[in-house]
Design a protein around this motif. Structure first.
Motif, PDB file in Angstrom:
ATOM      1  N   TYR A   1       0.839  -1.201   0.000  1.00 29.16           N
ATOM      2  CA  TYR A   1       0.000   0.000   0.000  1.00 29.16           C
ATOM      3  C   TYR A   1       0.871   1.248   0.000  1.00 29.16           C
ATOM      4  O   TYR A   1       1.754   1.399   0.846  1.00 29.16           O
ATOM      5  CB  TYR A   1      -0.920  -0.009   1.231  1.00 29.16           C
ATOM      6  N   SER A   2       0.632   2.171  -0.939  1.00 33.40           N
ATOM      7  CA  SER A   2       1.524   3.314  -1.106  1.00 33.40           C
ATOM      8  C   SER A   2       0.966   4.642  -0.599  1.00 33.40           C
ATOM      9  O   SER A   2       1.722   5.609  -0.463  1.00 33.40           O
ATOM     10  CB  SER A   2       1.916   3.471  -2.584  1.00 33.40           C
ATOM     11  N   ASP A   3      -0.331   4.738  -0.341  1.00 37.77           N
ATOM     12  CA  ASP A   3      -0.880   5.987   0.185  1.00 37.77           C
ATOM     13  C   ASP A   3      -0.605   6.099   1.685  1.00 37.77           C
ATOM     14  O   ASP A   3      -0.325   5.101   2.350  1.00 37.77           O
ATOM     15  CB  ASP A   3      -2.385   6.062  -0.082  1.00 37.77           C
ATOM     16  N   PRO A   4      -0.699   7.310   2.264  1.00 35.35           N
ATOM     17  CA  PRO A   4      -0.417   7.468   3.690  1.00 35.35           C
ATOM     18  C   PRO A   4      -1.354   6.655   4.578  1.00 35.35           C
ATOM     19  O   PRO A   4      -2.533   6.450   4.252  1.00 35.35           O
ATOM     20  CB  PRO A   4      -0.630   8.973   3.924  1.00 35.35           C
ATOM     21  N   VAL A   5      -0.806   6.204   5.707  1.00 37.46           N
ATOM     22  CA  VAL A   5      -1.576   5.435   6.691  1.00 37.46           C
ATOM     23  C   VAL A   5      -1.326   6.018   8.079  1.00 37.46           C
ATOM     24  O   VAL A   5      -0.183   6.184   8.499  1.00 37.46           O
ATOM     25  CB  VAL A   5      -1.183   3.940   6.688  1.00 37.46           C
ATOM     26  N   ASN A   6      -2.421   6.337   8.787  1.00 35.60           N
ATOM     27  CA  ASN A   6      -2.312   6.760  10.184  1.00 35.60           C
ATOM     28  C   ASN A   6      -1.945   5.577  11.065  1.00 35.60           C
ATOM     29  O   ASN A   6      -2.589   4.519  10.992  1.00 35.60           O
ATOM     30  CB  ASN A   6      -3.657   7.286  10.697  1.00 35.60           C
ATOM     31  N   ILE A   7      -0.928   5.747  11.895  1.00 33.12           N
ATOM     32  CA  ILE A   7      -0.615   4.759  12.919  1.00 33.12           C
ATOM     33  C   ILE A   7      -0.592   5.492  14.255  1.00 33.12           C
ATOM     34  O   ILE A   7       0.254   6.343  14.505  1.00 33.12           O
ATOM     35  CB  ILE A   7       0.737   4.059  12.675  1.00 33.12           C
ATOM     36  N   GLY A   8      -1.548   5.184  15.094  1.00 32.90           N
ATOM     37  CA  GLY A   8      -1.658   5.819  16.399  1.00 32.90           C
ATOM     38  C   GLY A   8      -2.761   5.155  17.202  1.00 32.90           C
ATOM     39  O   GLY A   8      -3.500   4.314  16.693  1.00 32.90           O
ATOM     40  N   ASN A   9      -2.868   5.544  18.452  1.00 36.00           N
ATOM     41  CA  ASN A   9      -3.898   4.993  19.328  1.00 36.00           C
ATOM     42  C   ASN A   9      -5.090   5.943  19.358  1.00 36.00           C
ATOM     43  O   ASN A   9      -4.931   7.119  19.705  1.00 36.00           O
ATOM     44  CB  ASN A   9      -3.324   4.818  20.739  1.00 36.00           C
ATOM     45  N   PRO A  10      -6.289   5.484  18.987  1.00 34.93           N
ATOM     46  CA  PRO A  10      -7.429   6.394  18.905  1.00 34.93           C
ATOM     47  C   PRO A  10      -8.049   6.754  20.255  1.00 34.93           C
ATOM     48  O   PRO A  10      -9.023   7.518  20.299  1.00 34.93           O
ATOM     49  CB  PRO A  10      -8.424   5.612  18.036  1.00 34.93           C
ATOM     50  N   HIS A  11      -7.504   6.224  21.353  1.00 27.35           N
ATOM     51  CA  HIS A  11      -8.041   6.544  22.676  1.00 27.35           C
ATOM     52  C   HIS A  11      -7.599   7.962  23.066  1.00 27.35           C
ATOM     53  O   HIS A  11      -6.456   8.200  23.395  1.00 27.35           O
ATOM     54  CB  HIS A  11      -7.548   5.522  23.711  1.00 27.35           C
ATOM     55  N   GLU A  12      -8.544   8.893  23.036  1.00 24.67           N
ATOM     56  CA  GLU A  12      -8.259  10.315  23.198  1.00 24.67           C
ATOM     57  C   GLU A  12      -8.413  10.739  24.658  1.00 24.67           C
ATOM     58  O   GLU A  12      -9.258  10.214  25.388  1.00 24.67           O
ATOM     59  CB  GLU A  12      -9.243  11.087  22.309  1.00 24.67           C
ATOM     60  N   ILE A  13      -7.593  11.695  25.100  1.00 24.35           N
ATOM     61  CA  ILE A  13      -7.684  12.210  26.468  1.00 24.35           C
ATOM     62  C   ILE A  13      -7.310  13.689  26.460  1.00 24.35           C
ATOM     63  O   ILE A  13      -6.463  14.124  25.669  1.00 24.35           O
ATOM     64  CB  ILE A  13      -6.764  11.408  27.436  1.00 24.35           C
ATOM     65  N   THR A  14      -7.947  14.472  27.333  1.00 27.08           N
ATOM     66  CA  THR A  14      -7.558  15.876  27.443  1.00 27.08           C
ATOM     67  C   THR A  14      -6.225  15.967  28.188  1.00 27.08           C
ATOM     68  O   THR A  14      -5.888  15.108  29.012  1.00 27.08           O
ATOM     69  CB  THR A  14      -8.603  16.719  28.190  1.00 27.08           C
ATOM     70  N   ILE A  15      -5.481  17.024  27.907  1.00 24.19           N
ATOM     71  CA  ILE A  15      -4.189  17.228  28.571  1.00 24.19           C
ATOM     72  C   ILE A  15      -4.387  17.426  30.078  1.00 24.19           C
ATOM     73  O   ILE A  15      -3.584  16.941  30.892  1.00 24.19           O
ATOM     74  CB  ILE A  15      -3.454  18.435  27.959  1.00 24.19           C
ATOM     75  N   LYS A  16      -5.454  18.098  30.473  1.00 18.47           N
ATOM     76  CA  LYS A  16      -5.728  18.287  31.901  1.00 18.47           C
ATOM     77  C   LYS A  16      -5.940  16.943  32.594  1.00 18.47           C
ATOM     78  O   LYS A  16      -5.375  16.680  33.665  1.00 18.47           O
ATOM     79  CB  LYS A  16      -6.968  19.169  32.081  1.00 18.47           C
ATOM     80  N   ASP A  17      -6.761  16.072  32.011  1.00 14.31           N
ATOM     81  CA  ASP A  17      -6.994  14.743  32.601  1.00 14.31           C
ATOM     82  C   ASP A  17      -5.725  13.911  32.602  1.00 14.31           C
ATOM     83  O   ASP A  17      -5.471  13.140  33.543  1.00 14.31           O
ATOM     84  CB  ASP A  17      -8.109  14.014  31.843  1.00 14.31           C
TER      85      ASP A  17
END
Length: 329
Positions: A233-249
């Motif tokens: 696969y040659s197009d860009p691929v996101n690699i990351g964890n989708p579990h989101e958190i606020t910086i304050k928390d």
């Protein structure tokens, strides 16, 4: 005969873990780094390994590698705001000249090349979560533009080589990644918070702390990169964890993890600091069969133990790098 891979930025946080991964998979690894932000401590455990060779070299200059080369991973670049704000021209050069040099090397060797891009190509996003189809909201002339635009150009020239020369290319868009070997006090959230907690300082949150980040443990990130390199696969691929958190928390989580009684203090938000950062990883799931496995509590425990093992001198050193000799007026 084992496959040979060149990994640039090999002495950096992520680059050093990639060296470990490919050696474990039986590759012959050529590590390359100019050590502006990298540290030989990250790869010194590999120096006795017959499948590892290190080259001290700046990829913005011509890159020569004798013999066969099957793969290239281009991970050379400052990656923290403190770094790329201090050496903005070098940041732009490694994303442009460095990438051009390595694409030329890949063409010469008929090697497959994977380019390390970043979620910063999305800027301060108006789409949430961010999909690979989103073009981004980037201030090209703002202080962060030197990093954001270096990466956006990097993607453009990579796709040009893919389309014009038929070069086998891969592009990974890396979201916030953490784990052992991060450089303390480099401006990124996790080492900044843990360093402050271990020194008994209050934790600094910029803005009101409502901005979000999504943190991916380094082992998961490396696995995603490995799968992408070996995919078709040659197009860009996101690699990351989708579990989101606020910086304050997240600051409150760090205080609990470190069992300290620090307060959270607030300072003005830096210009163009993104308010939201969360990857859509549908493409990675469907094409690579990849999704993160290490939850934040487990990964942060390992990361905290690493930082706790640092010497008092390392812990109290405010900036591990002197950039003065690299700064061009």
């Amino acid at each position: 005969m084992s496959k040979r891979i060149l990994i640039t930025g090999a002495a950096g946080f992520l680059g050093s873990h990639l060296c470990d991964k490919f050696i474990a998979e039986g590759y012959e690894v050529l590590g390359m780094d100019n050590l502006i932000t990298g540290d030989l401590k990250n790869i010194e455990h590999l120096f006795g390994n017959e499948n590892f060779v290190f080259h001290h070299h700046d990829v913005t200059n011509f890159v020569h590698v004798p013999g066969q080369l099957d793969y290239i991973l281009h991970f050379a670049s400052p990656a923290s705001p403190i770094d790329y704000l201090k050496i903005p021209i070098q940041t732009l050069k490694v994303g442009s000249l460095g990438t051009h040099n390595l694409l030329g090397l890949a063409k010469e060797k008929n090697a497959r090349i994977l380019i390390a891009s970043t979620s910063e190509v999305y800027g301060d996003p108006l789409v949430h979560p961010q999909t690979e189809e989103y073009y981004g909201n980037v201030n090209t002339i703002g202080p962060r533009g030197v990093y954001d635009e270096a990466k956006r150009f990097q993607e453009s020239i990579t796709m040009a080589y893919h389309r014009f020369h038929g070069l086998e290319t891969r592009i990974v868009r890396i979201f916030n990644t953490y784990g052992p070997r991060m450089r303390l006090n480099d401006g990124r959230v996790i080492p900044a918070f843990i360093g402050q907690a271990l020194r008994g300082e209050d934790l600094t949150v910029f803005g009101d702390g409502s901005q979000t980040r999504s943190f991916c443990y380094v082992d998961d990130q490396v696995d995603g990169i490995y799968r992408l390199l070996l995919s078709d696969y040659s197009d860009p691929v996101n690699i990351g964890n989708p579990h989101e958190i606020t910086i304050k928390d997240f600051a409150e989580e760090i205080i609990k993890l470190t069992a300290t009684d620090q307060k959270v203090i607030y300072k003005p938000l830096p210009k163009d600091d993104p308010m939201q950062r969360q990857p859509n990883i549908t493409r990675a799931k469907e094409i690579l069969g990849w999704e993160p496995k290490v939850d934040r509590a487990e990964g942060m425990k390992i990361t905290y133990e690493y930082f706790k093992s640092l010497t008092p001198e390392e812990l109290n050193k405010k900036d591990h790098k002197d950039f003065s000799k690299h700064i061009r007026k």
